[in-house]
Write a protein that holds these residues in place. Structure first.
Motif, PDB file in Angstrom:
ATOM      1  N   SER A  24      19.163  36.620  -5.746  1.00  0.00           N
ATOM      2  CA  SER A  24      18.788  36.329  -4.367  1.00  0.00           C
ATOM      3  C   SER A  24      17.461  35.584  -4.280  1.00  0.00           C
ATOM      4  O   SER A  24      17.013  35.225  -3.193  1.00  0.00           O
ATOM      5  CB  SER A  24      18.697  37.629  -3.552  1.00  0.00           C
ATOM      6  OG  SER A  24      17.659  38.459  -4.055  1.00  0.00           O
ATOM      7  N   MET A  29      19.367  31.782  -6.965  1.00  0.00           N
ATOM      8  CA  MET A  29      20.337  31.151  -6.079  1.00  0.00           C
ATOM      9  C   MET A  29      20.747  29.781  -6.601  1.00  0.00           C
ATOM     10  O   MET A  29      21.927  29.415  -6.565  1.00  0.00           O
ATOM     11  CB  MET A  29      19.761  31.044  -4.671  1.00  0.00           C
ATOM     12  CG  MET A  29      19.649  32.362  -3.943  1.00  0.00           C
ATOM     13  SD  MET A  29      19.236  32.182  -2.189  1.00  0.00           S
ATOM     14  CE  MET A  29      17.543  31.572  -2.308  1.00  0.00           C
ATOM     15  N   SER A  50      21.121  42.267   1.384  1.00  0.00           N
ATOM     16  CA  SER A  50      21.550  41.287   2.383  1.00  0.00           C
ATOM     17  C   SER A  50      21.468  39.862   1.837  1.00  0.00           C
ATOM     18  O   SER A  50      22.378  39.046   2.052  1.00  0.00           O
ATOM     19  CB  SER A  50      20.712  41.416   3.658  1.00  0.00           C
ATOM     20  OG  SER A  50      19.338  41.187   3.387  1.00  0.00           O
ATOM     21  N   ALA A  51      20.393  39.551   1.112  1.00  0.00           N
ATOM     22  CA  ALA A  51      20.257  38.225   0.522  1.00  0.00           C
ATOM     23  C   ALA A  51      21.285  38.012  -0.582  1.00  0.00           C
ATOM     24  O   ALA A  51      21.814  36.908  -0.755  1.00  0.00           O
ATOM     25  CB  ALA A  51      18.843  38.031  -0.024  1.00  0.00           C
ATOM     26  N   ASP A  53      24.289  39.402  -0.696  1.00  0.00           N
ATOM     27  CA  ASP A  53      25.570  39.181  -0.024  1.00  0.00           C
ATOM     28  C   ASP A  53      25.668  37.752   0.511  1.00  0.00           C
ATOM     29  O   ASP A  53      26.734  37.129   0.472  1.00  0.00           O
ATOM     30  CB  ASP A  53      25.747  40.168   1.128  1.00  0.00           C
ATOM     31  CG  ASP A  53      25.995  41.593   0.650  1.00  0.00           C
ATOM     32  OD1 ASP A  53      26.346  41.761  -0.531  1.00  0.00           O
ATOM     33  OD2 ASP A  53      25.830  42.522   1.457  1.00  0.00           O
ATOM     34  N   GLU A  54      24.540  37.234   0.969  1.00  0.00           N
ATOM     35  CA  GLU A  54      24.531  35.877   1.531  1.00  0.00           C
ATOM     36  C   GLU A  54      24.851  34.829   0.472  1.00  0.00           C
ATOM     37  O   GLU A  54      25.696  33.953   0.690  1.00  0.00           O
ATOM     38  CB  GLU A  54      23.171  35.596   2.164  1.00  0.00           C
ATOM     39  CG  GLU A  54      23.092  34.276   2.899  1.00  0.00           C
ATOM     40  CD  GLU A  54      21.769  34.084   3.615  1.00  0.00           C
ATOM     41  OE1 GLU A  54      21.421  32.920   3.908  1.00  0.00           O
ATOM     42  OE2 GLU A  54      21.086  35.092   3.882  1.00  0.00           O
ATOM     43  N   ILE A  55      24.197  34.909  -0.688  1.00  0.00           N
ATOM     44  CA  ILE A  55      24.479  33.918  -1.729  1.00  0.00           C
ATOM     45  C   ILE A  55      25.874  34.126  -2.307  1.00  0.00           C
ATOM     46  O   ILE A  55      26.565  33.165  -2.639  1.00  0.00           O
ATOM     47  CB  ILE A  55      23.395  33.933  -2.838  1.00  0.00           C
ATOM     48  CG1 ILE A  55      23.649  32.827  -3.865  1.00  0.00           C
ATOM     49  CG2 ILE A  55      23.315  35.282  -3.540  1.00  0.00           C
ATOM     50  CD1 ILE A  55      23.596  31.417  -3.317  1.00  0.00           C
ATOM     51  N   GLU A  57      28.543  35.208  -0.651  1.00  0.00           N
ATOM     52  CA  GLU A  57      29.504  34.653   0.295  1.00  0.00           C
ATOM     53  C   GLU A  57      29.508  33.136   0.255  1.00  0.00           C
ATOM     54  O   GLU A  57      30.567  32.496   0.368  1.00  0.00           O
ATOM     55  CB  GLU A  57      29.204  35.159   1.705  1.00  0.00           C
ATOM     56  CG  GLU A  57      29.589  36.612   1.933  1.00  0.00           C
ATOM     57  CD  GLU A  57      31.035  36.891   1.537  1.00  0.00           C
ATOM     58  OE1 GLU A  57      31.939  36.149   1.987  1.00  0.00           O
ATOM     59  OE2 GLU A  57      31.257  37.835   0.753  1.00  0.00           O
ATOM     60  N   GLU A  58      28.330  32.553   0.093  1.00  0.00           N
ATOM     61  CA  GLU A  58      28.256  31.093  -0.050  1.00  0.00           C
ATOM     62  C   GLU A  58      29.047  30.630  -1.271  1.00  0.00           C
ATOM     63  O   GLU A  58      29.793  29.646  -1.210  1.00  0.00           O
ATOM     64  CB  GLU A  58      26.801  30.657  -0.177  1.00  0.00           C
ATOM     65  CG  GLU A  58      26.633  29.158  -0.403  1.00  0.00           C
ATOM     66  CD  GLU A  58      25.222  28.762  -0.777  1.00  0.00           C
ATOM     67  OE1 GLU A  58      25.067  27.834  -1.605  1.00  0.00           O
ATOM     68  OE2 GLU A  58      24.270  29.369  -0.253  1.00  0.00           O
ATOM     69  N   THR A  68      29.260  41.107  -7.462  1.00  0.00           N
ATOM     70  CA  THR A  68      27.858  41.391  -7.177  1.00  0.00           C
ATOM     71  C   THR A  68      27.487  42.799  -7.626  1.00  0.00           C
ATOM     72  O   THR A  68      28.319  43.704  -7.617  1.00  0.00           O
ATOM     73  CB  THR A  68      27.538  41.253  -5.679  1.00  0.00           C
ATOM     74  OG1 THR A  68      28.325  42.186  -4.936  1.00  0.00           O
ATOM     75  CG2 THR A  68      27.818  39.842  -5.201  1.00  0.00           C
ATOM     76  N   ASN A  70      24.228  45.295  -6.725  1.00  0.00           N
ATOM     77  CA  ASN A  70      23.004  45.457  -5.935  1.00  0.00           C
ATOM     78  C   ASN A  70      22.016  46.363  -6.684  1.00  0.00           C
ATOM     79  O   ASN A  70      21.879  47.546  -6.384  1.00  0.00           O
ATOM     80  CB  ASN A  70      23.353  46.044  -4.568  1.00  0.00           C
ATOM     81  CG  ASN A  70      22.152  46.262  -3.685  1.00  0.00           C
ATOM     82  OD1 ASN A  70      22.134  47.161  -2.850  1.00  0.00           O
ATOM     83  ND2 ASN A  70      21.119  45.447  -3.861  1.00  0.00           N
TER      84      ASN A  70
END
Length: 265
Positions: A24, A29, A50-51, A53-55, A57-58, A68, A70
């Protein structure tokens, strides 16, 4: 001869399993996008859920295969568990990118000893523990592997504004890279490091702004960069793909400076 006639095949990492810690963060990234785009199966690890999950999903939206985890590589158990998660997900581990770490900036008489220790632990000890766990798995597989550390130009050069912990930690990463390159070379595992200078990221975005402060800092820095610009994420793609692929099979214990010539002068 086949590789010489088809040199791009040496850079093919499609289907390889790559674990990226600190996924993240700025370099993590970028590494996820590069190796995922090159066809790797990704195991992305980070403490910021949260970060992460964002990368993830991208990457999935781009068609990459992603798992992933965590967690941060805080101790031996956590590092071993990360390797186990990669093997559980995809059956093996081919590439480790150690992009996790931290920096705390303070002049020496303003920095608490606990802060110095925390930076050294995050950047050095955790890199060692991850490499130890990954090397064990790669040795068991019997067909080599790639370990890529993330260092910095500050591992070679000092800095006047409170970087004693960071510079010391990255110099240690460089030494570890060289030592592990020597130790693991006979097993077919290569250990190298990418050492960037300033490149565009959420943390450095302000340096690219058109403000008086940003221009002053940028111009002072660029006076020492022969290429005459700050780094872009794309500037890390070639070095990372090289070090993660068969193209670098004869390179180990090497520090690759992605810095526009900053450390050359």
């Amino acid at each position: 001869m086949n590789a010489l006639m088809n040199p791009l095949s040496m850079f093919d990492v499609s289907g390889k399993v790559a674990l990226i810690t600190g996924a993240s963060g700025a370099f993590g990234m970028v590494a996820a996008r590069i190796l995922g785009g090159a066809g790797c199966k990704l195991v992305l690890a980070a403490g910021n859920e949260s970060a992460l999950d964002e990368i993830a999903e991208e990457c999935r939206a781009s068609g990459f295969e992603v798992t992933t985890v965590n967690t941060r590589p805080t101790d031996e158990q956590a590092c071993s568990a990360l390797i186990e998660q990669a093997v559980k997900a995809y059956g093996r581990l081919d590439i480790l990118v150690v992009a996790s770490g931290m920096n705390k900036v303070a002049l020496i008489n303003d920095m608490e000893p606990e802060t110095f220790t925390a930076v050294m632990d995050a950047n050095v000890t955790q890199s060692w523990l991850l490499s130890r766990a990954a090397a064990g798995q790669m040795k068991a597989q019997g067909d080599g592997g790639k370990i890529v550390m993330v260092s910095s130009a500050r591992g070679l050069l000092g800095h006047p504004a409170g970087y004693t912990a960071y510079c010391a930690s990255k110099a240690a990463v460089d030494g570890m890279t060289k030592a592990l390159g020597c130790e693991l070379g006979p097993t077919g595992i290569t250990v190298n490091a990418i050492a960037p200078t300033v490149f565009r990221s959420p943390l450095t975005a302000w340096m690219f702004d058109d403000t008086d402060k940003a221009r002053a800092v940028r111009e002072g820095f660029l006076a020492r960069v022969p290429k005459g610009r700050l780094g872009e994420p794309e500037d890390l793609a070639g070095p990372l793909l090289f070090l993660a692929s068969n193209a670098s099979d004869f390179y180990t214990g090497h520090i690759l400076y992605a810095d526009g010539g900053y450390t050359a002068g």
